[in-house]
Design a protein around this motif. Structure first.
Motif, PDB file in Angstrom:
ATOM      1  N   VAL A  95       0.840  -1.206   0.000  1.00 37.24           N
ATOM      2  CA  VAL A  95       0.000   0.000   0.000  1.00 37.24           C
ATOM      3  C   VAL A  95       0.874   1.255   0.000  1.00 37.24           C
ATOM      4  O   VAL A  95       0.602   2.222  -0.719  1.00 37.24           O
ATOM      5  CB  VAL A  95      -0.979  -0.013   1.196  1.00 37.24           C
ATOM      6  N   GLY A  96       1.948   1.248   0.766  1.00 38.19           N
ATOM      7  CA  GLY A  96       2.858   2.392   0.803  1.00 38.19           C
ATOM      8  C   GLY A  96       3.583   2.588  -0.519  1.00 38.19           C
ATOM      9  O   GLY A  96       3.814   3.719  -0.952  1.00 38.19           O
ATOM     10  N   ALA A  97       3.952   1.482  -1.175  1.00 37.64           N
ATOM     11  CA  ALA A  97       4.628   1.578  -2.470  1.00 37.64           C
ATOM     12  C   ALA A  97       3.694   2.153  -3.527  1.00 37.64           C
ATOM     13  O   ALA A  97       4.103   2.993  -4.337  1.00 37.64           O
ATOM     14  CB  ALA A  97       5.138   0.211  -2.893  1.00 37.64           C
ATOM     15  N   LEU A 101       4.026   5.593  -5.620  1.00 40.21           N
ATOM     16  CA  LEU A 101       3.914   5.570  -7.071  1.00 40.21           C
ATOM     17  C   LEU A 101       2.920   6.632  -7.543  1.00 40.21           C
ATOM     18  O   LEU A 101       3.226   7.440  -8.417  1.00 40.21           O
ATOM     19  CB  LEU A 101       3.468   4.180  -7.541  1.00 40.21           C
ATOM     20  N   CYS A 102       1.720   6.624  -6.949  1.00 41.32           N
ATOM     21  CA  CYS A 102       0.651   7.527  -7.376  1.00 41.32           C
ATOM     22  C   CYS A 102       0.903   8.982  -6.989  1.00 41.32           C
ATOM     23  O   CYS A 102       0.582   9.888  -7.757  1.00 41.32           O
ATOM     24  CB  CYS A 102      -0.686   7.076  -6.780  1.00 41.32           C
ATOM     25  N   GLU A 103       1.447   9.204  -5.805  1.00 38.25           N
ATOM     26  CA  GLU A 103       1.568  10.563  -5.286  1.00 38.25           C
ATOM     27  C   GLU A 103       2.869  11.257  -5.645  1.00 38.25           C
ATOM     28  O   GLU A 103       2.923  12.481  -5.684  1.00 38.25           O
ATOM     29  CB  GLU A 103       1.400  10.547  -3.772  1.00 38.25           C
ATOM     30  N   VAL A 104       3.922  10.487  -5.900  1.00 38.08           N
ATOM     31  CA  VAL A 104       5.219  11.120  -6.158  1.00 38.08           C
ATOM     32  C   VAL A 104       5.819  10.660  -7.486  1.00 38.08           C
ATOM     33  O   VAL A 104       6.112  11.485  -8.353  1.00 38.08           O
ATOM     34  CB  VAL A 104       6.214  10.876  -5.007  1.00 38.08           C
ATOM     35  N   GLU A 141      -2.040   7.479 -19.242  1.00 34.11           N
ATOM     36  CA  GLU A 141      -3.005   6.393 -19.088  1.00 34.11           C
ATOM     37  C   GLU A 141      -2.839   5.696 -17.746  1.00 34.11           C
ATOM     38  O   GLU A 141      -3.832   5.392 -17.063  1.00 34.11           O
ATOM     39  CB  GLU A 141      -2.849   5.391 -20.225  1.00 34.11           C
ATOM     40  N   GLU A 142      -1.602   5.463 -17.334  1.00 32.99           N
ATOM     41  CA  GLU A 142      -1.354   4.809 -16.054  1.00 32.99           C
ATOM     42  C   GLU A 142      -1.900   5.644 -14.901  1.00 32.99           C
ATOM     43  O   GLU A 142      -2.562   5.128 -13.998  1.00 32.99           O
ATOM     44  CB  GLU A 142       0.148   4.568 -15.862  1.00 32.99           C
ATOM     45  N   ASN A 151      -7.456   5.325  -3.894  1.00 35.59           N
ATOM     46  CA  ASN A 151      -7.906   6.514  -3.170  1.00 35.59           C
ATOM     47  C   ASN A 151      -6.847   6.888  -2.159  1.00 35.59           C
ATOM     48  O   ASN A 151      -6.900   6.477  -1.010  1.00 35.59           O
ATOM     49  CB  ASN A 151      -9.242   6.252  -2.460  1.00 35.59           C
ATOM     50  N   SER A 152      -5.871   7.657  -2.607  1.00 29.09           N
ATOM     51  CA  SER A 152      -4.784   8.040  -1.712  1.00 29.09           C
ATOM     52  C   SER A 152      -5.111   9.363  -1.027  1.00 29.09           C
ATOM     53  O   SER A 152      -5.802  10.206  -1.576  1.00 29.09           O
ATOM     54  CB  SER A 152      -3.476   8.163  -2.492  1.00 29.09           C
TER      55      SER A 152
END
Length: 183
Positions: A95-97, A101-104, A141-142, A151-152
């Motif tokens: 979940v942290g990874a 990935l999504c946030e940074v 797209e990713e 949902n971060s």
């Protein structure tokens, strides 16, 4: 951008793509310790992992083949911020990874590709421009697909991602990488 700066940029992008290929592949297979990700997230990560593997091949193909420029030696962490971020993602629970990935990672890589493309010359850098455009399309797209399943939070609760993101801001102020790119 001269040939050495272009080689450094392509080498750095190859390194990032290779690490994302590895991290996302590990997350997709569920072979890491900790909580498991849902099936849809794992499918998206598997697809993205394969794409990052392809991106790494494209960036490596863009490296100069002259022994004097030592293209293969330029595949290395482009900055300390990227090395720390990918290290964090490799060590984090799934979940942290994915949060990193999504946030940074994806927003920063998108920004790098966008600004890198603006520094390229259509006369001498046509193949690299094409690669940058294809990578940018895949990243868009990713990011879109992962937003649907992930949902971060706006601000990470532990502050680790915020600190990692701040390192990128420092790199941009100092114009460290890619070379000559103004952010």
């Amino acid at each position: 951008m001269d040939i050495e700066q272009l080689a450094d940029a392509c080498g750095g992008l190859a390194w990032i793509s290779e690490r994302l290929f590895e991290v996302e592949g590990r997350l997709a297979t569920g072979s890491s310790e900790g909580e498991l990700l849902d099936a849809r997230t794992r499918v998206l990560l598997a697809r993205s992992s394969r794409r990052h593997g392809q991106h790494a091949q494209w960036w490596r193909a863009a490296l100069p083949d002259s022994p004097a420029l030592a293209g293969a030696d330029r595949v290395r962490p482009p900055t300390d911020a990227w090395a720390r971020l990918l290290g964090h993602m490799e060590d984090a629970a799934p979940v942290g990874a994915v949060a990193a990935l999504c946030e940074v990672a994806l927003p920063q890589l998108t920004l790098v590709i966008e600004h890198f493309g603006q520094e390229l010359s259509p006369v001498s850098d046509g193949a690299v421009i094409r690669t940058a455009r294809m990578v940018a399309a895949d990243l868009a797209e990713e990011r879109y697909d992962l937003k649907e399943v992930w949902n971060s939070p706006d601000v990470p609760s532990d502050g680790a991602l915020e600190e990692l993101a701040e390192r990128f801001a420092d790199n941009y102020r100092k114009k460290r990488w890619p070379p000559l790119v103004t952010h």
